[in-house]
Design an enzyme around this catalytic site. Sequence first.
Site, mmCIF file in Angstrom:
data_model
loop_
_atom_site.group_PDB
_atom_site.id
_atom_site.type_symbol
_atom_site.label_atom_id
_atom_site.label_comp_id
_atom_site.label_asym_id
_atom_site.label_seq_id
_atom_site.Cartn_x
_atom_site.Cartn_y
_atom_site.Cartn_z
ATOM 1 N N ASP A 15 -26.434 36.419 -3.428
ATOM 2 C CA ASP A 15 -26.586 34.921 -3.510
ATOM 3 C C ASP A 15 -25.305 34.262 -2.901
ATOM 4 O OD1 ASP A 15 -28.865 35.466 -4.961
ATOM 5 O OD2 ASP A 15 -27.899 35.647 -6.870
ATOM 6 N N LYS A 18 -26.521 33.478 2.155
ATOM 7 C CA LYS A 18 -26.810 33.942 3.410
ATOM 8 C C LYS A 18 -27.968 33.024 4.018
ATOM 9 C CE LYS A 18 -27.666 37.649 0.886
ATOM 10 N NZ LYS A 18 -27.063 37.386 -0.239
ATOM 11 N N ASN A 40 -36.442 41.463 -3.818
ATOM 12 C CA ASN A 40 -35.540 41.312 -4.813
ATOM 13 C C ASN A 40 -34.559 40.035 -4.372
ATOM 14 O OD1 ASN A 40 -34.783 42.963 -2.852
ATOM 15 N ND2 ASN A 40 -33.415 44.219 -4.165
ATOM 16 N N GLY A 42 -33.524 36.430 -2.592
ATOM 17 C CA GLY A 42 -34.066 35.144 -2.666
ATOM 18 C C GLY A 42 -33.174 34.199 -1.880
ATOM 19 N N HIS A 43 -33.429 33.816 -0.551
ATOM 20 C CA HIS A 43 -32.534 33.149 0.100
ATOM 21 C C HIS A 43 -32.989 31.817 0.306
ATOM 22 C CE1 HIS A 43 -31.128 37.310 2.260
ATOM 23 N NE2 HIS A 43 -30.928 37.231 0.904
ATOM 24 N N GLN A 224 -28.951 40.916 -0.673
ATOM 25 C CA GLN A 224 -28.014 41.479 -1.679
ATOM 26 C C GLN A 224 -26.511 41.198 -1.304
ATOM 27 O OE1 GLN A 224 -30.988 43.856 -1.185
ATOM 28 N NE2 GLN A 224 -31.759 42.100 -2.331
ATOM 29 N N GLY A 302 -34.655 33.182 -11.676
ATOM 30 C CA GLY A 302 -34.154 32.196 -12.534
ATOM 31 C C GLY A 302 -33.117 32.373 -13.708
ATOM 32 N N ARG A 303 -32.836 33.647 -13.966
ATOM 33 C CA ARG A 303 -31.722 34.068 -14.629
ATOM 34 C C ARG A 303 -30.295 33.288 -14.587
ATOM 35 N NH1 ARG A 303 -31.671 40.496 -14.185
ATOM 36 N NH2 ARG A 303 -31.982 39.788 -12.041
ATOM 37 N N LYS A 331 -20.016 27.222 -1.057
ATOM 38 C CA LYS A 331 -20.000 26.501 -2.332
ATOM 39 C C LYS A 331 -18.654 26.005 -2.900
ATOM 40 C CE LYS A 331 -23.388 27.385 -4.938
ATOM 41 N NZ LYS A 331 -24.846 27.887 -5.912
ATOM 42 N N ASP A 333 -17.462 22.866 -2.703
ATOM 43 C CA ASP A 333 -17.877 21.673 -3.292
ATOM 44 C C ASP A 333 -17.942 22.022 -4.828
ATOM 45 O OD1 ASP A 333 -20.303 23.045 -2.271
ATOM 46 O OD2 ASP A 333 -21.382 21.686 -3.800
ATOM 47 N N GLY A 414 -22.078 22.192 0.705
ATOM 48 C CA GLY A 414 -23.224 21.754 -0.104
ATOM 49 C C GLY A 414 -24.414 22.410 0.326
#
Length: 428
Positions: A15, A18, A40, A42-43, A224, A302-303, A331, A333, A414
Amino acid sequence: MYTKADILLGLQWGDEGKGKIVDVITPSYDIVARFQGGPNAGHTLEFDGIKHVLHTIPSGIFHPHVQNLIGNGVVIDPIVFAKEIKGLTDRGIDVRERLLISKKAHLILPTHRILDAASEAEKGKAKIGSTLKGIGPTYMDKTGRNGLRVGDILEPEFEARYESLVNKHKKMLSNYDFQYDISELETEWMAGVNLLKSLRIIDSEHYINDALKNQKKVLAEGAQGSLLDIDFGSYPFVTSSNTVAAGACTGLGLAPGRIGEVLGIFKAYCTRVGSGPFPTELEDETGEKMRQIGREFGSTTGRPRRCGWLDIPALKYACMINGVTELIMMKTDVLSGFETLKICTHYKLGDQILDYMPYDIQDNKVIPQYIEMKGWNQDLTSARTLDELPEELLAYISFIEKEIGIQITYISVGPDRTQTILKEKVSA
Ligand code: GDP
Ligand code: IMO
Ligand code: MG
């Protein structure tokens, strides 16, 4: 003469951003190829006010004239895949024209998902915190030489082979005290397989090597992060594939000499979702503040993500294993508004000072040793050039570059495509 393929991969626990950066740099490439992992992942990509989350499909898919390849190292769940295709088609993306799938990619069966859930439930407190997408059981069948591959769906005996593997899984499931019903999932799965059949299924290792021979530019996209790698991550709290640069060789059929730049991407702090060691984790208000500002909730499950300060020993380790040639910081910011920022430079274990994570980190909690840096208050989200950044942030960047010995070439401020600052590489 072959050109070389570049790799973009995560240096932390996933996370890192990428998806966003692959989308930003895709215009410089002809082919974007995912080399491992599966749903597994989520991009997330954001542009023109819309947010897209991709799971199996490479993050170059929004660019016309770019081919997106799902490599042999990837595991595909036809159910998730069909939903992804539908989401993209609904947004007007001509997926069929832009997507290629390796015959050798393995299939996630509904029973793989159930085995994942049953295994996690039995582990109780010791669970990995898997995404429950069936990743572990599918890679187990791959290495155990039982798996079904995308190319198999084109064979006449496919259904019989499917039944035989499902029966094997049912026997395994009888060892667990776990209720399940696969009838609905099976119907959806077979529909997904039919959709797969209608797409371009190819011998991707030939395709990608021919492309390099023809001077095409290839970007290999990791999923990952390096600290979740099956060999080099914090085992057993890892995923089941090689997330590191070597995974791009095996996951696409690229010889090591055909690799060019290795772009290592990291957040300006750290996050982890799921169980496992996390030395710089902040289980306090500061961690909560990072989670809220950074919207640190999983793109796939969503965890809430666990948050903590930047960990230089972990980053150095990931750079070493991957042969990183350029760093990308994400990230940034999110760190605006913290009076003081901490960076972990070493760990303490008993009387020992370590600059790497020890083998037995699960049992021996290391104490991170921090340096402190002055924070900044300025909102960075509209900055587009280096000279708009506060001097405290420039000092933060210089410190990281000096510690790691690799230059940062992009700074993300951002989630949107445009919220990206290019920092030209300075030659030594
Ligand atoms: P990936 O799995 O590495 O592609 O990363 P994810 O998409 O799972 O998580 C990254 C999250 O951070 C997504 O929600 C992105 O939209 C968001 N994001 C990416 N870059 C930035 C950034 O520079 N600043 C902020 N605030 N969010 C970002
Ligand atoms: P992207 O590509 C963050 C974590 C899970 C769990 C462990 C094993 O979006 O960065 P698995 O389902 O693979 O068996 O879970 O790995 N994990 C991720 N964490 N980002 C991901 O992907 C992840 N994929 C798996 O939370 O701890
Ligand atoms: Mg993600």
